[in-house]
Design an enzyme around this catalytic site. Structure first.
Site, short mmCIF file in Angstrom:
data_model
loop_
_atom_site.label_atom_id
_atom_site.label_comp_id
_atom_site.label_asym_id
_atom_site.label_seq_id
_atom_site.Cartn_x
_atom_site.Cartn_y
_atom_site.Cartn_z
N THR A 133 20.74 -4.43 153.43
CA THR A 133 20.08 -4.31 152.36
C THR A 133 19.49 -2.87 152.30
OG1 THR A 133 19.65 -6.34 152.26
CG2 THR A 133 18.17 -5.29 150.69
N GLU B 136 26.71 -13.27 148.90
CA GLU B 136 25.16 -13.43 148.69
C GLU B 136 25.18 -15.05 148.78
OE1 GLU B 136 21.99 -11.73 149.36
OE2 GLU B 136 23.15 -10.57 148.03
N1 GLU Z 1 20.37 -11.71 151.60
C1 GLU Z 1 19.33 -11.20 152.25
C2 GLU Z 1 18.19 -11.75 151.33
O1 GLU Z 1 18.26 -11.77 150.00
C3 GLU Z 1 19.34 -9.74 152.20
C4 GLU Z 1 20.14 -9.09 153.00
C5 GLU Z 1 19.53 -8.66 154.38
O2 GLU Z 1 18.77 -7.78 154.04
O3 GLU Z 1 20.08 -8.88 155.30
O4 GLU Z 1 17.01 -12.05 151.82
#
Ligand code: GLU
Length: 577
Positions: A392, A431
């Site tokens: 992210t 996601e």
């Molecule tokens: N999918 C993660 C979330 O929404 C973010 C991805 C990550 O930072 O690894 O919390």
């Protein structure tokens, strides 16, 4: 003097004026991102008269080019906006949604959870991307420029390209096997099946063309028509290499056309005289950070030595995580006891479980429903934490009018699903693997639902005036990074730049606290002091790559980014002090 030497000297003398730097203080607008071209893209828009909202979309679009494995238009995210004119905090949820074919059994096979590694690089991990709709809502409601204008700097970066640096190479290398499964991804990011070599000049003209199409056709050019069909096809018939087979999705054109970004009420909490605003469900970030701070507020941290403060921080976050894991999910689908979780009385009860001298083991969830509406309800079945790796990106921008943006966005895993939409230059997210694979649990997959996130863009105010903004990538470590940076800054009195650069201690209700080899934490005096309380460590190379803004009492702003993590970030102010 010979010519190269003169050049070196000149570069050395003028370097401070333009070289990438992690901390910058000054006036006017300010930006911090993990990518220098992205920070410069935001600055270009601010200099051209755009506001913080315009500049944040410009930076995000640039990050989609320079950090394509962490974020992009194939994913989703959460944006907090402070509108100075309205004195109002707005949050835009552009989280991906589950397509209509989803159901709670989607990740079950013969009564067992499917393998995470089979689900991620496939069509069934892909949710309907929300990023472009989020940018559209931000720009049309709060921006001053249009999509075509703000995408211009990113188009230039994608067309002219840049050299593959150590960080780009490192993450691409991790993804080699995943990208090798898909012809479109191999063509863009690999050469002869291997990650592009360090120093390769990388260009992404396909993404430049996609951005141009968005500039011309607006949000419809993504969610309807040719591009929507190509996205759907990439999900339902992924462009696999000969001999490779992957799970296929069943996304429909209606899933894309019907996607909505949601304007949500942010989570509001207070901490030692500060008003904090964070992201509401489906992110667990705002609630978890607020609950942990509410627990810590009962302790006089300022009077304590650092190791005592850090011990309490670790214990408090275990309790907050136990609750987050049990109760928080998409609030449109499940009854999240938000009021109870945010209650100071509930936090005081949770704080009683902390031993000042000794680390407790894993925490169990409490019963926030009792503090919600006095109705006791059955607790959900216990489940273990699903794996959430650290990816992210987070960016933050302010402008001369005082507007602020804190924006975290992602494609989930590094490289997302690994599927580049053929000829379009961007990766699709994975996601949907943020759902719990098995129920009963509030975060099981459902049609149209948004998986629980940890993203925690945060804005802090005192007496109505902005004090700081902070946010980070890193899966569920996002919550601990944001929380620890706030404790470092507010309780340990570190300037925000130091608070962010300090070693991270990520405890998410596991047996051990995760720490970083990059900062050589294990064996340090700080580690030894904490071991007296019974804390144990597990090591990872680095945690998060945060960015923030500190609004100083003299009216200046200090933009702060990482000195080391993720190759170092870039903080720029419009008029340096
Ligand atoms: N999918 C993660 C979330 O929404 C973010 C991805 C990550 O930072 O690894 O919390």
């Amino acid at each position: 003097m010979n010519k190269p030497l003169i050049t070196t000297l000149i570069v050395f003398l003028i370097a401070p004026a333009w070289a990438k730097q992690p901390v910058a203080t000054g006036y006017g607008g300010a930006v911090a991102t993990i990518s220098d071209p992205a920070s410069k893209a935001a600055m270009r828009i601010l200099d051209a008269g755009g506001n913080a909202i315009d500049a944040s979309v410009a930076a995000a679009a640039a990050l989609g080019v320079t950090d394509p494995f962490s974020c992009g238009i194939g994913g989703g995210g959460f944006m907090l906006i402070y509108s100075a004119k309205d004195k109002k905090i707005i949050s835009i949820d552009s989280r991906e949604t589950a397509p209509a074919y989803f159901n709670p059994q989607i990740y079950q096979k013969e009564g067992k959870d499917m393998e995470w590694n089979d689900v991620v690089p496939s069509g069934i991990s892909v949710g309907v991307p929300g990023t472009v709709r989020g940018w559209h809502e931000a720009l049309t409601r709060y921006g001053s420029m249009n999509m075509a204008q703000v995408l211009q700097p990113a188009i230039q970066i994608a067309e002219s390209g840049f050299k593959v640096d150590a960080n780009f190479y490192r993450i691409n290398k991790v993804n080699e096997a995943k990208f090798a499964r898909f012809s479109s991804s191999s063509a863009l990011y690999l050469k002869d099946g291997k990650a592009l070599e360090l120093g390769t000049h990388f260009r992404n003209p396909d993404l430049a063309a996609t951005y141009r199409a968005l500039g011309k056709g607006g949000v419809k050019a993504f969610y309807e028509g040719a591009l929507a069909r190509q996205i759907m096809q990439a999900v339902n018939q992924p462009p696999v290499q000969p001999g490779v087979s992957v799970l296929t999705g069943q996304m429909s054109l209606a899933d894309l056309k019907d996607y909505e970004a949601r304007l949500r009420q942010p989570i509001h909490s207070t901490y030692r005289g500060l008003d904090l605003y964070g992201m509401a469900m489906p992110s667990s970030g705002g609630i978890a950070v607020a609950e942990a701070l509410n627990i810590l507020e009962g302790f006089d941290l300022k009077s304590m030595p650092r190791e005592q403060v850090e011990h309490l921080y670790i214990e408090a976050v275990k309790l907050a995580f136990a609750d987050r894991n049990a109760y928080v999910a998409d609030g449109e689908y499940t009854d999240v006891p938000k009021t109870g979780l945010l209650s100071k009385i509930y936090a005081a009860e949770r704080a009683k479980l902390i031993d000042m001298k000794q680390s407790h083991g894993k925490a169990s969830e409490g019963d926030p429903f009792l503090f919600q509406d006095n109705q006791h309800r059955p607790l959900p079945a216990k489940v273990s934490l699903i794996t959430e790796p650290a990816h992210t990106t987070h960016l933050t921008v302010s402008d001369k009018e005082g507007n602020i943006v804190a924006y975290t966005f992602t494609i989930e895993d590094w490289g997302g699903s690994g599927i580049v939409v053929p000829g379009k230059g961007f990766l699709l997210n994975n996601e949907m693997t943020d759902f719990n694979f098995k129920g009963p649990h509030p975060n099981v997959p459902e049609a149209g639902k948004r998986p629980r996130s940890s993203m925690s863009p945060t804005l802090a105010f005192k007496n109505g005036k902005p004090v700081f903004s902070i946010g980070s990538p890193g899966g569920s470590t996002i919550i601990t990074t944001v929380l620890q940076t706030i404790v470092n800054h507010v309780d340990l009195g570190m300037p925000l730049g130091d608070a962010l650069a300090a070693p991270r201690l990520s405890q998410r209700n596991g047996d051990k606290t995760q720490v970083e080899t990059l900062l050589k934490f294990v064996g340090s005096p700080q580690a030894k002091a904490l071991e007296q309380f019974g804390h144990q460590w597990s090591e990872t190379d680095q945690i998060g790559a945060a960015n923030g803004l500190q609004f100083n009492s003299d009216g200046s702003t200090t933009a702060v980014s990482e000195p080391l993590r993720h190759g170092g970030g870039s903080a720029i102010v419009q008029r340096p002090q």
